[in-house]
Design a protein around this motif. Structure first.
Motif, PDB file in Angstrom:
ATOM      1  N   HIS A  60      -6.749   5.068  -1.733  1.00  0.00           N
ATOM      2  CA  HIS A  60      -6.015   3.812  -1.896  1.00  0.00           C
ATOM      3  C   HIS A  60      -5.496   3.741  -3.325  1.00  0.00           C
ATOM      4  N   HIS A  61      -4.714   2.692  -3.580  1.00  0.00           N
ATOM      5  CA  HIS A  61      -4.132   2.567  -4.909  1.00  0.00           C
ATOM      6  C   HIS A  61      -4.421   1.179  -5.470  1.00  0.00           C
ATOM      7  N   ILE A  62      -3.617   0.757  -6.396  1.00  0.00           N
ATOM      8  CA  ILE A  62      -3.744  -0.536  -7.073  1.00  0.00           C
ATOM      9  C   ILE A  62      -3.949  -1.712  -6.094  1.00  0.00           C
ATOM     10  N   LYS A 111       6.120  -0.134   6.825  1.00  0.00           N
ATOM     11  CA  LYS A 111       4.747   0.383   6.919  1.00  0.00           C
ATOM     12  C   LYS A 111       4.390   1.318   5.772  1.00  0.00           C
ATOM     13  N   GLY A 112       5.339   1.481   4.886  1.00  0.00           N
ATOM     14  CA  GLY A 112       5.151   2.345   3.732  1.00  0.00           C
ATOM     15  C   GLY A 112       6.497   2.450   3.059  1.00  0.00           C
ATOM     16  N   THR A 113       6.525   2.959   1.838  1.00  0.00           N
ATOM     17  CA  THR A 113       7.824   3.042   1.177  1.00  0.00           C
ATOM     18  C   THR A 113       8.569   4.326   1.538  1.00  0.00           C
ATOM     19  N   GLY A 114       7.919   5.210   2.311  1.00  0.00           N
ATOM     20  CA  GLY A 114       8.656   6.359   2.869  1.00  0.00           C
ATOM     21  C   GLY A 114       9.812   5.833   3.724  1.00  0.00           C
ATOM     22  N   GLY A 161       5.387   9.081   2.429  1.00  0.00           N
ATOM     23  CA  GLY A 161       5.520   8.162   1.301  1.00  0.00           C
ATOM     24  C   GLY A 161       4.708   8.644   0.104  1.00  0.00           C
ATOM     25  N   PRO A 162       4.700   7.882  -0.981  1.00  0.00           N
ATOM     26  CA  PRO A 162       4.063   8.357  -2.213  1.00  0.00           C
ATOM     27  C   PRO A 162       2.539   8.481  -2.164  1.00  0.00           C
ATOM     28  N   THR A 163       1.853   7.576  -1.479  1.00  0.00           N
ATOM     29  CA  THR A 163       0.390   7.669  -1.402  1.00  0.00           C
ATOM     30  C   THR A 163       0.017   8.884  -0.569  1.00  0.00           C
ATOM     31  N   ASP A 164       0.770   9.082   0.496  1.00  0.00           N
ATOM     32  CA  ASP A 164       0.594  10.237   1.369  1.00  0.00           C
ATOM     33  C   ASP A 164       0.852  11.543   0.599  1.00  0.00           C
ATOM     34  N   GLY A 206       0.268  -6.661  -0.625  1.00  0.00           N
ATOM     35  CA  GLY A 206      -0.870  -5.825  -1.008  1.00  0.00           C
ATOM     36  C   GLY A 206      -0.420  -4.440  -1.427  1.00  0.00           C
ATOM     37  N   ALA A 207       0.816  -4.099  -1.112  1.00  0.00           N
ATOM     38  CA  ALA A 207       1.354  -2.792  -1.517  1.00  0.00           C
ATOM     39  C   ALA A 207       1.778  -2.852  -2.979  1.00  0.00           C
ATOM     40  N   ALA A 208       1.868  -1.695  -3.599  1.00  0.00           N
ATOM     41  CA  ALA A 208       2.316  -1.626  -4.996  1.00  0.00           C
ATOM     42  C   ALA A 208       3.762  -2.103  -5.106  1.00  0.00           C
ATOM     43  N   SER A 209       4.550  -1.765  -4.096  1.00  0.00           N
ATOM     44  CA  SER A 209       5.957  -2.189  -4.080  1.00  0.00           C
ATOM     45  C   SER A 209       6.052  -3.711  -3.967  1.00  0.00           C
ATOM     46  N   HIS A 210       5.077  -4.309  -3.308  1.00  0.00           N
ATOM     47  CA  HIS A 210       5.045  -5.772  -3.241  1.00  0.00           C
ATOM     48  C   HIS A 210       4.725  -6.343  -4.622  1.00  0.00           C
ATOM     49  N   CYS A 239      11.188  -1.146  -5.466  1.00  0.00           N
ATOM     50  CA  CYS A 239      10.470  -0.595  -6.615  1.00  0.00           C
ATOM     51  C   CYS A 239       9.404   0.315  -6.029  1.00  0.00           C
ATOM     52  N   ASP A 240       9.372   1.561  -6.454  1.00  0.00           N
ATOM     53  CA  ASP A 240       8.410   2.473  -5.834  1.00  0.00           C
ATOM     54  C   ASP A 240       7.990   3.569  -6.800  1.00  0.00           C
ATOM     55  N   GLN A 241       6.863   4.195  -6.443  1.00  0.00           N
ATOM     56  CA  GLN A 241       6.311   5.249  -7.291  1.00  0.00           C
ATOM     57  C   GLN A 241       7.290   6.422  -7.431  1.00  0.00           C
ATOM     58  N   THR A 242       7.240   7.040  -8.612  1.00  0.00           N
ATOM     59  CA  THR A 242       8.089   8.217  -8.864  1.00  0.00           C
ATOM     60  C   THR A 242       7.752   9.360  -7.910  1.00  0.00           C
ATOM     61  N   PRO A 280      -3.434   4.596   3.634  1.00  0.00           N
ATOM     62  CA  PRO A 280      -3.074   3.295   4.200  1.00  0.00           C
ATOM     63  C   PRO A 280      -1.583   3.032   4.391  1.00  0.00           C
ATOM     64  N   PHE A 281      -0.746   4.033   4.194  1.00  0.00           N
ATOM     65  CA  PHE A 281       0.702   3.862   4.363  1.00  0.00           C
ATOM     66  C   PHE A 281       1.271   5.064   5.127  1.00  0.00           C
ATOM     67  N   SER A 282       2.563   4.972   5.454  1.00  0.00           N
ATOM     68  CA  SER A 282       3.210   5.995   6.303  1.00  0.00           C
ATOM     69  C   SER A 282       3.174   7.401   5.713  1.00  0.00           C
TER      70      SER A 282
HETATM   71  N1  ASP Z   1       4.375   3.029  -2.340  1.00  0.00           N
HETATM   72  C1  ASP Z   1       3.837   2.221  -1.310  1.00  0.00           C
HETATM   73  C2  ASP Z   1       3.390   0.917  -1.858  1.00  0.00           C
HETATM   74  O1  ASP Z   1       4.264   0.165  -2.073  1.00  0.00           O
HETATM   75  C3  ASP Z   1       2.898   2.796  -0.394  1.00  0.00           C
HETATM   76  C4  ASP Z   1       3.279   4.068   0.285  1.00  0.00           C
HETATM   77  O2  ASP Z   1       4.114   4.103   1.197  1.00  0.00           O
HETATM   78  O3  ASP Z   1       2.669   5.043  -0.083  1.00  0.00           O
HETATM   79  O4  ASP Z   1       2.239   0.617  -2.047  1.00  0.00           O
END
Ligand code: ASP
Length: 324
Positions: free
Chosen positions: A92-94, A184-187, A41-44, A160-164, A202-205, A36-38
């Motif tokens: 998907h994530h959290i 569109k993603g944290t990438g 990025g971390p989900t990708d 809805g994003a984890a960063s949000h 704030c973003d995933q490691t 669901p993100f670019s």
């Molecule tokens: N880390 C992103 C988030 O804030 C999503 C992403 O780009 O993977 O949920």
């Protein structure tokens, strides 16, 4: 009734099963995992890392598709309506657990419209700033945000994003709201942070470790209770005097109605991918670990989703954040 029995008997006589066509031979063609993100990025990143060993154990190609928008809810809505045949699944994530409270008109119900496949990993987050941002420590960042609230910008991947969520918890804990810039993603958000177009995020490691290590961004804290072996010098939020913790659990979903034996094949493939040494090693470099095997199952995943929806609801309501 007689007719049904007669039909079943003839199906059995032909050596066929009463299960939906294709379930026993699944998979017979490529499987799409919707992210669901670019891309990049971390989900990708997590998805592509597990897709390769999953494809190997399923004996089918896996194609990763990035469907972005509305903090991950566009992709989830699309997979909820996809054919329930196991050929379109979702990572998907959290955000799956926060969206029902955040969105007034969410076009899907996480617990009803999906078949849980299993949990994948729980990824710590890091609070990071552009490398020339003045504060040197988390406490200095908090003071800086309070003093400069009208000009500081926070990047995220949409409501809805984890960063949000992480930004919302940060602002609640600090007692100050700042301007958010959605991506569109944290990438792409991280690219802009490195370029100095936004101040902090704030973003995933799984996305930030490389840039932290190479000094392209300033790191303030990791959002878990303990420090990470991959970033041992980075203090925890608690050490930095900030009362917030969050880690980003990821999971795989099929549309509701997907045959049980197909879901089982996907879970088994996920479990074997999480035992793959290359996955374990790369996850470790990126600050995370695969979940235990008994959590990469539909039952553990469903339980996690239900409990996380309950956990975040009052926190989001208290913060007063909502989207249409
Ligand atoms: N880390 C992103 C988030 O804030 C999503 C992403 O780009 O993977 O949920």
């Amino acid at each position: 009734m007689k007719r049904i029995l007669a039909t079943l008997a003839s199906v059995a006589a032909l050596g066929l099963s009463a299960f939906p066509a294709g379930a026993q031979n699944y998979p017979e063609r490529a499987i799409s995992i919707v992210v669901p993100f670019s891309a990049g990025g971390p989900t990708d990143t997590v998805t592509r890392l597990i897709a390769e060993p999953m494809a190997k154990s399923l004996g089918a190609e896996i194609v990763v598709q990035n469907v972005t928008g509305a903090g991950g809810t566009v992709a989830a809505g699309q997979v909820a309506k996809a054919e329930p045949d196991g050929y379109t699944i979702l990572m998907h994530h959290i955000g799956m657990s926060t969206a029902p409270t955040l969105y007034k008109n969410l076009p899907y119900k996480p617990l009803e419209d999906f078949a849980a496949i299993g949990l994948v990993t729980e990824v710590p987050m890091t609070i990071i700033g552009r490398k020339d941002l003045a504060p040197a420590t988390l406490q200095e960042l908090i003071d800086y945000v309070k003093t400069n609230k009208d000009k500081v910008t926070y990047a995220n991947a949409g409501i809805g994003a984890a960063s949000h969520l992480c930004g919302m918890l940060f602002m609640e804990a600090v007692g100050t709201q700042v301007t958010t810039v959605p991506y569109k993603g944290t990438g792409p958000a991280l690219t802009d942070l490195v370029g100095g177009q936004v101040d902090f995020m704030c973003d995933q490691t799984t996305n930030t470790t490389g840039q932290i290590k190479s000094g392209q961004v300033k790191a303030y804290a990791v959002t878990t209770g303990e420090r990470l072996a991959s970033l041992p010098d980075l203090p925890t939020t608690k050490e930095g005097g900030l009362d917030m913790q969050v880690s980003v659990w990821h999971a795989l979903y099929a549309p509701a109605g997907t045959p049980e034996d197909v879901v089982k094949k996907l879970s088994t493939a996920l479990q074997s991918a999480l035992k793959d040494q290359k996955v374990i090693d790369r996850f470790a470099e990126l600050g995370t670990t695969p979940v235990a095997q008994d959590r990469a199952t539909p039952a553990a995943h469903t339980e996690m989703l239900a409990s996380q929806i309950k956990l975040w609801k009052p926190i989001i309501e208290a913060a007063g954040v909502a989207a249409q």
